[in-house]
Design a protein around this motif. Structure first.
Motif, PDB file in Angstrom:
ATOM      1  N   THR A  75       4.906  12.920   0.492  1.00 56.93           N
ATOM      2  CA  THR A  75       4.721  11.779   1.395  1.00 56.93           C
ATOM      3  C   THR A  75       4.822  10.485   0.594  1.00 56.93           C
ATOM      4  N   VAL A  76       5.112   9.404   1.300  1.00 55.04           N
ATOM      5  CA  VAL A  76       5.047   8.059   0.729  1.00 55.04           C
ATOM      6  C   VAL A  76       4.211   7.224   1.686  1.00 55.04           C
ATOM      7  N   GLU A  77       3.045   6.818   1.221  1.00 59.52           N
ATOM      8  CA  GLU A  77       2.167   5.981   2.028  1.00 59.52           C
ATOM      9  C   GLU A  77       2.539   4.509   1.807  1.00 59.52           C
ATOM     10  N   ILE A  78       2.603   3.743   2.870  1.00 60.64           N
ATOM     11  CA  ILE A  78       2.906   2.320   2.788  1.00 60.64           C
ATOM     12  C   ILE A  78       1.691   1.552   3.299  1.00 60.64           C
ATOM     13  N   LYS A  79       1.146   0.702   2.444  1.00 62.70           N
ATOM     14  CA  LYS A  79      -0.035  -0.076   2.809  1.00 62.70           C
ATOM     15  C   LYS A  79       0.312  -1.566   2.801  1.00 62.70           C
ATOM     16  N   VAL A  80      -0.493  -2.352   3.495  1.00 60.32           N
ATOM     17  CA  VAL A  80      -0.209  -3.779   3.619  1.00 60.32           C
ATOM     18  C   VAL A  80      -1.499  -4.575   3.544  1.00 60.32           C
ATOM     19  N   GLN A  81      -1.367  -5.799   3.053  1.00 65.07           N
ATOM     20  CA  GLN A  81      -2.484  -6.737   2.959  1.00 65.07           C
ATOM     21  C   GLN A  81      -1.931  -8.151   3.079  1.00 65.07           C
ATOM     22  N   HIS A  82      -2.643  -9.012   3.811  1.00 61.13           N
ATOM     23  CA  HIS A  82      -2.216 -10.397   4.010  1.00 61.13           C
ATOM     24  C   HIS A  82      -2.853 -11.284   2.952  1.00 61.13           C
ATOM     25  N   ARG A  83      -2.059 -12.234   2.435  1.00 60.72           N
ATOM     26  CA  ARG A  83      -2.549 -13.128   1.375  1.00 60.72           C
ATOM     27  C   ARG A  83      -2.213 -14.570   1.714  1.00 60.72           C
ATOM     28  N   ARG A  84      -3.184 -15.469   1.463  1.00 65.12           N
ATOM     29  CA  ARG A  84      -2.954 -16.900   1.680  1.00 65.12           C
ATOM     30  C   ARG A  84      -3.593 -17.690   0.534  1.00 65.12           C
ATOM     31  N   VAL A 145       1.762 -14.633   2.645  1.00 67.99           N
ATOM     32  CA  VAL A 145       2.461 -13.512   2.013  1.00 67.99           C
ATOM     33  C   VAL A 145       1.854 -12.202   2.496  1.00 67.99           C
ATOM     34  N   PHE A 146       2.712 -11.232   2.813  1.00 67.23           N
ATOM     35  CA  PHE A 146       2.269  -9.874   3.110  1.00 67.23           C
ATOM     36  C   PHE A 146       2.638  -9.004   1.912  1.00 67.23           C
ATOM     37  N   GLU A 147       1.632  -8.385   1.314  1.00 69.20           N
ATOM     38  CA  GLU A 147       1.847  -7.515   0.164  1.00 69.20           C
ATOM     39  C   GLU A 147       1.935  -6.068   0.639  1.00 69.20           C
ATOM     40  N   PHE A 148       3.105  -5.459   0.460  1.00 72.93           N
ATOM     41  CA  PHE A 148       3.296  -4.057   0.810  1.00 72.93           C
ATOM     42  C   PHE A 148       3.255  -3.224  -0.471  1.00 72.93           C
ATOM     43  N   SER A 149       2.396  -2.203  -0.499  1.00 70.60           N
ATOM     44  CA  SER A 149       2.304  -1.333  -1.674  1.00 70.60           C
ATOM     45  C   SER A 149       2.605   0.103  -1.261  1.00 70.60           C
ATOM     46  N   LEU A 150       3.314   0.832  -2.132  1.00 69.89           N
ATOM     47  CA  LEU A 150       3.745   2.193  -1.848  1.00 69.89           C
ATOM     48  C   LEU A 150       3.021   3.178  -2.760  1.00 69.89           C
ATOM     49  N   ILE A 151       2.691   4.344  -2.213  1.00 69.77           N
ATOM     50  CA  ILE A 151       2.074   5.423  -2.977  1.00 69.77           C
ATOM     51  C   ILE A 151       2.893   6.687  -2.734  1.00 69.77           C
ATOM     52  N   LEU A 152       3.520   7.198  -3.797  1.00 62.47           N
ATOM     53  CA  LEU A 152       4.326   8.413  -3.702  1.00 62.47           C
ATOM     54  C   LEU A 152       3.447   9.601  -4.071  1.00 62.47           C
ATOM     55  N   ASN A 153       3.278  10.533  -3.153  1.00 62.35           N
ATOM     56  CA  ASN A 153       2.523  11.771  -3.397  1.00 62.35           C
ATOM     57  C   ASN A 153       3.511  12.930  -3.476  1.00 62.35           C
ATOM     58  N   ASP A 154       3.449  13.716  -4.570  1.00 62.52           N
ATOM     59  CA  ASP A 154       4.397  14.822  -4.697  1.00 62.52           C
ATOM     60  C   ASP A 154       3.722  16.157  -4.411  1.00 62.52           C
ATOM     61  N   ASN A 155       4.541  17.232  -4.413  1.00 65.99           N
ATOM     62  CA  ASN A 155       4.016  18.558  -4.061  1.00 65.99           C
ATOM     63  C   ASN A 155       3.277  19.223  -5.214  1.00 65.99           C
ATOM     64  N   LYS A 156       3.059  18.493  -6.289  1.00 67.40           N
ATOM     65  CA  LYS A 156       2.266  18.993  -7.407  1.00 67.40           C
ATOM     66  C   LYS A 156       0.866  18.387  -7.413  1.00 67.40           C
ATOM     67  N   GLY A 157       0.565  17.598  -6.351  1.00 67.38           N
ATOM     68  CA  GLY A 157      -0.749  16.997  -6.252  1.00 67.38           C
ATOM     69  C   GLY A 157      -0.897  15.691  -7.001  1.00 67.38           C
ATOM     70  N   ARG A 158       0.215  15.099  -7.439  1.00 74.73           N
ATOM     71  CA  ARG A 158       0.167  13.846  -8.195  1.00 74.73           C
ATOM     72  C   ARG A 158       0.524  12.660  -7.298  1.00 74.73           C
ATOM     73  N   SER A 159       0.054  11.476  -7.694  1.00 73.69           N
ATOM     74  CA  SER A 159       0.361  10.242  -6.975  1.00 73.69           C
ATOM     75  C   SER A 159       0.884   9.204  -7.949  1.00 73.69           C
ATOM     76  N   PHE A 160       1.913   8.490  -7.526  1.00 74.57           N
ATOM     77  CA  PHE A 160       2.492   7.424  -8.340  1.00 74.57           C
ATOM     78  C   PHE A 160       2.465   6.141  -7.513  1.00 74.57           C
ATOM     79  N   ASN A 161       1.990   5.065  -8.129  1.00 74.19           N
ATOM     80  CA  ASN A 161       1.799   3.821  -7.391  1.00 74.19           C
ATOM     81  C   ASN A 161       1.880   2.629  -8.321  1.00 74.19           C
ATOM     82  N   ARG A 162       1.556   1.451  -7.813  1.00 72.28           N
ATOM     83  CA  ARG A 162       1.665   0.226  -8.592  1.00 72.28           C
ATOM     84  C   ARG A 162       0.672   0.179  -9.745  1.00 72.28           C
ATOM     85  N   GLU A 163      -0.375   1.013  -9.682  1.00 74.92           N
ATOM     86  CA  GLU A 163      -1.390   0.998 -10.718  1.00 74.92           C
ATOM     87  C   GLU A 163      -0.971   1.799 -11.946  1.00 74.92           C
TER      88      GLU A 163
END
Length: 312
Positions: A75-84, A145-163
């Motif tokens: 899965t790829v989760e897409i999250k959003v946050q508003h910034r001013r 500004v709307f900040e969109f961040s993505l989290i890639l979850n793979d079938n090995k139980g790992r997550s890859f993201n901006r962090e």
């Protein structure tokens, strides 16, 4: 002869060993733990138009890169946050943490004709983003500004993201996988061109100009300052009325999401400002004033076939 022969053999041995390509200690390349990332193939739309939020969207085409050509993505989760940016205060976030707005599944990634990796395209409307962060279109301002961040979850139980993405993978052109995208709320400005105007109520301590002056003025876009326009005469002909000329004055009109301001100075160093009195698609009426007390009222007609936007 024995010494000579031994020397040749020793030299050959040193030469051959110096040319050997070896790794010490031995690295088991076949046992490396490989990761995954999302290469940005196309930034289809990465801005929201303040004047047309209803039709604005955030849209990307992404390529999943991993040891199985993208097949490890779950899965790829897409999250959003508003910034001013609040002047004198700092950045204000709404809500305090990013919220989930969309989830892509493995089935959303498909083969393509340009590479062996699986790709996906998606879009999120400005309306969806505004609602997800708990705001309404009326709450949005130009420059947000709307900040969109993505989290890639793979079938090995790992997550890859901006962090946990490395700087090379996130920023290098080949990888281009930031896992984060900043969507600015912009206010496109298109006021460039030549306008017909009439000027009245012109007055100053140096003299007055009764009646009406008619003429043309040109708004020239300033490339280094989007939304800013240099104008040909900050007094709109007033100085000509009592024997002076504009000359080397440098005054501009600035359009910030429909809010007009006048800045700059004339050849004598006097600064300029303006007040919008009324605005319709057909004409704009405003007064200008400089720090020497000179003033005038200007009615600017829209260019043929190009109605004026809402201005204030």
């Amino acid at each position: 002869m024995l010494k000579y022969t031994f020397g040749l053999l020793l030299g050959a041995l040193v030469f051959l060993s110096s040319c050997r390509d070896f790794v010490e200690p031995n690295i088991p390349y076949s046992e490396f733990d490989t990761a995954a990332y999302l290469r940005t193939i196309a930034r289809t739309s990465t801005t929201f138009n303040y004047f047309s939020l209803g039709s604005s969207k955030f849209a990307l085409t992404l390529e999943a890169v991993d040891i199985e050509d993208g097949a490890t993505v779950e899965t790829v989760e897409i999250k959003v946050q508003h910034r001013r940016l609040i002047p004198g205060v700092g950045l204000e976030y709404t809500p305090s943490e990013p919220v989930l707005i969309k989830t892509l599944s493995a089935s959303d990634f498909a083969p393509n004709t340009e590479s062996r990796f699986l790709r996906t395209s998606f879009e999120i409307s400005a309306s969806e983003a505004i609602s997800a962060v708990g705001l309404t279109p009326g709450d949005i301002e130009g420059g947000d500004v709307f900040e969109f961040s993505l989290i890639l979850n793979d079938n090995k139980g790992r997550s890859f993201n901006r962090e946990n993405v490395s700087g090379n993978v996130s920023g290098a052109p080949f990888y281009d996988s930031p896992f984060q995208y900043f969507v600015n709320v912009i206010c496109p400005s298109d006021l460039g061109g030549t306008y017909e105007f009439t000027a009245t109520n012109m007055d100053s301590i140096y003299g007055s100009c009764p009646g009406t002056i008619s003429g043309t003025t040109t708004f020239t876009p300033i490339a280094s300052s989007p939304g800013a326009y240099s104008i040909t005469d900050g007094t709109f002909g007033f100085w000509n009325c009592y024997g002076d000329s504009w000359g080397s004055g440098n005054v501009r009109i600035n359009d910030a999401c429909g809010n007009l301001t006048m800045t700059g100075s004339d050849k004598y160093g006097a600064s300029y400002s303006m007040t919008v009195l009324s605005s319709t698609p057909e004409e704009l009426v405003f007064t200008w004033l400089n720090s020497d007390g000179e003033t005038g009222e200007v009615t600017l007609k829209a260019q043929a076939g190009k109605p004026l936007p809402p201005l204030m």
